[in-house]
Scaffold this motif. Structure first.
Motif, PDB file in Angstrom:
ATOM      1  N   ILE A 132       0.832  -1.208   0.000  1.00 28.06           N
ATOM      2  CA  ILE A 132       0.000   0.000   0.000  1.00 28.06           C
ATOM      3  C   ILE A 132       0.862   1.251   0.000  1.00 28.06           C
ATOM      4  CG2 ILE A 132      -1.759   1.282   1.278  1.00 28.06           C
ATOM      5  CD1 ILE A 132      -2.719  -1.441   2.393  1.00 28.06           C
ATOM      6  N   ALA A 133       1.719   1.389   1.000  1.00 32.78           N
ATOM      7  CA  ALA A 133       2.595   2.559   1.095  1.00 32.78           C
ATOM      8  C   ALA A 133       3.686   2.262   2.107  1.00 32.78           C
ATOM      9  CB  ALA A 133       1.803   3.798   1.514  1.00 32.78           C
ATOM     10  N   ARG A 134       4.788   2.985   1.998  1.00 37.57           N
ATOM     11  CA  ARG A 134       5.858   2.818   2.979  1.00 37.57           C
ATOM     12  C   ARG A 134       5.445   3.452   4.311  1.00 37.57           C
ATOM     13  NH1 ARG A 134      10.685   0.772   1.490  1.00 37.57           N
ATOM     14  NH2 ARG A 134      11.190   0.715  -0.745  1.00 37.57           N
ATOM     15  N   GLN A 135       5.708   2.721   5.378  1.00 39.75           N
ATOM     16  CA  GLN A 135       5.504   3.258   6.718  1.00 39.75           C
ATOM     17  C   GLN A 135       6.797   3.900   7.242  1.00 39.75           C
ATOM     18  OE1 GLN A 135       2.677   3.287   8.394  1.00 39.75           O
ATOM     19  NE2 GLN A 135       3.176   3.505  10.570  1.00 39.75           N
ATOM     20  N   THR A 136       7.913   3.207   7.015  1.00 43.70           N
ATOM     21  CA  THR A 136       9.238   3.733   7.345  1.00 43.70           C
ATOM     22  C   THR A 136      10.145   3.385   6.168  1.00 43.70           C
ATOM     23  OG1 THR A 136      10.074   1.702   8.391  1.00 43.70           O
ATOM     24  CG2 THR A 136       8.808   3.212   9.795  1.00 43.70           C
ATOM     25  N   GLY A 137      11.438   3.627   6.331  1.00 46.06           N
ATOM     26  CA  GLY A 137      12.352   3.299   5.250  1.00 46.06           C
ATOM     27  C   GLY A 137      12.383   1.825   4.921  1.00 46.06           C
ATOM     28  N   ARG A 138      12.051   0.951   5.885  1.00 48.89           N
ATOM     29  CA  ARG A 138      12.128  -0.488   5.626  1.00 48.89           C
ATOM     30  C   ARG A 138      10.804  -1.204   5.731  1.00 48.89           C
ATOM     31  NH1 ARG A 138      12.588  -3.777  10.547  1.00 48.89           N
ATOM     32  NH2 ARG A 138      12.210  -2.403  12.317  1.00 48.89           N
ATOM     33  N   LEU A 139       9.784  -0.584   6.335  1.00 46.36           N
ATOM     34  CA  LEU A 139       8.498  -1.252   6.567  1.00 46.36           C
ATOM     35  C   LEU A 139       7.420  -0.705   5.641  1.00 46.36           C
ATOM     36  CD1 LEU A 139       8.472  -1.311  10.477  1.00 46.36           C
ATOM     37  CD2 LEU A 139       8.925  -3.227   8.951  1.00 46.36           C
TER      38      LEU A 139
END
Length: 346
Positions: A132-139
């Protein structure tokens, strides 16, 4: 080890635990409680060395151990070139989970920076994961087209990082307290792993009480030294009452794991009393905030620059924590989920 090195020390690769203690070479007859235990005491600054099986002799009658009953999920789903780590559902988006994409490199995985919003990832068993979309740089925020926990139990394996040399079953990642199997943790609440039924019996015989709560942990990749994000927790009424009773008569509350500290400190009121509480927590314990409920902590050895070290500093103080970690490196204690333990006492 000077104070500044509490956060910035170098962890030698030789001090990484590569397998459970009962699976190490020459481990015939060795049990989970055979790991080492490094004890630091605030009162006199003493640092002493033990085996974990000595724990009942190191605690006092009337002490209260608070444990995390969250079971460990097989939260990694291997694909051809990637492995998907399922972390935790989101509190504000039903059916949406945080996931981490990791690139497979032989038997290990590394962070993967690819992926685009709206991308569909075919999964084993005919499932589909939609980014859906990035939450953080890795998640990533992502949605699986079916219920996640039952899917993981049918198609997942335990999360394993490169320092673990072999593949071990999910049972190797469960603690003796893994009673809450309705949901679960992406990674093991590892401070509880060395406990055995026999050791628990000895603790109870010693007059040590054990109380449960749950906090379901998300992924904590060793490459990303991020503060915790929202995770589900539940401090039940009997545990809250027992904690207040023990503290009211001057007893000691000792958390088994940093997850327990987060749950207890989240449920603590401004008056310092613990209240039954459940929901989601983003609470980060720092030296500036301090702790209100916890007197001691049993935990693993944490990596340089991790947020957990701020919590340990709040409980032990920088001087004692520096001595503890200096001794751990000098005496070649082992790090990570299958490694040795550290007990911080008043």
């Amino acid at each position: 080890m000077p104070d500044s090195a509490v956060y910035d020390f170098t962890l030698p690769p030789a001090l990484e635990a590569h397998e459970p203690p009962e699976e190490r070479p020459g481990a015939l007859g060795r049990s989970r409680d055979s790991v080492r235990l490094l004890v630091g005491r605030r009162g006199d600054g003493a640092v002493t060395h033990h085996r974990f099986g000595e724990l009942p002799d190191l605690l006092l009658p009337g002490d209260l151990l608070v444990v995390n009953t969250s079971a460990t999920l097989p939260a990694a789903v291997p694909l051809d070139r990637l492995t998907i780590h399922f972390s935790t559902p989101l509190p504000d988006s039903p059916g949406v989970w945080l996931v981490e994409l990791r690139r497979r490199t032989g038997k290990a995985t590394l962070p993967y920076g690819g992926g685009v919003p709206g991308e569909w990832i075919p999964m084993p068993g005919g499932a589909t994961l939609t980014l859906i979309a990035r939450q953080t740089g890795r998640l990533w925020r992502a949605r699986l087209d079916r219920e996640v926990v039952p899917y993981l139990r049918g198609h997942g394996v335990p999360i394993r990082y490169g320092y673990v040399r072999g593949e071990f079953p999910t049972s190797a990642y469960q603690t003796a307290f893994a009673w809450d199997r309705r949901d679960g943790s992406a990674e093991m609440p590892s401070a509880g792993r060395p406990f055995t039924p026999e050791l628990v019996t000895r603790l109870v015989s010693r007059g040590v009480t054990i109380a449960p709560l749950s906090l379901h942990t998300g992924v904590a990749s060793p490459e990303a030294h991020e503060p915790p994000y929202a995770e589900r927790f539940d401090v039940p009424a009997p545990t809250a009452a027992l904690v207040d009773h023990v503290r009211g008569r001057g007893g000691r509350v000792i958390a088994v794991g940093t997850t327990v500290v987060r749950a207890l400190e989240t449920a603590a009121g401004d008056d310092g009393r613990l209240r039954p509480s459940r929901g989601w927590t983003e609470h980060v314990v720092t030296p500036e905030k301090g702790v209100r409920i916890v007197d001691g902590l049993l935990t693993g050895l944490h990596e340089p620059r991790s947020s957990h070290l701020m919590m340990l500093t709040a409980i032990a103080g920088p001087d004692l924590l520096g001595k503890v970690y200096g001794a751990a490196i000098e005496e070649r204690y082992l790090w990570h989920e299958f490694g040795d333990l550290n007990l911080l006492l008043p």
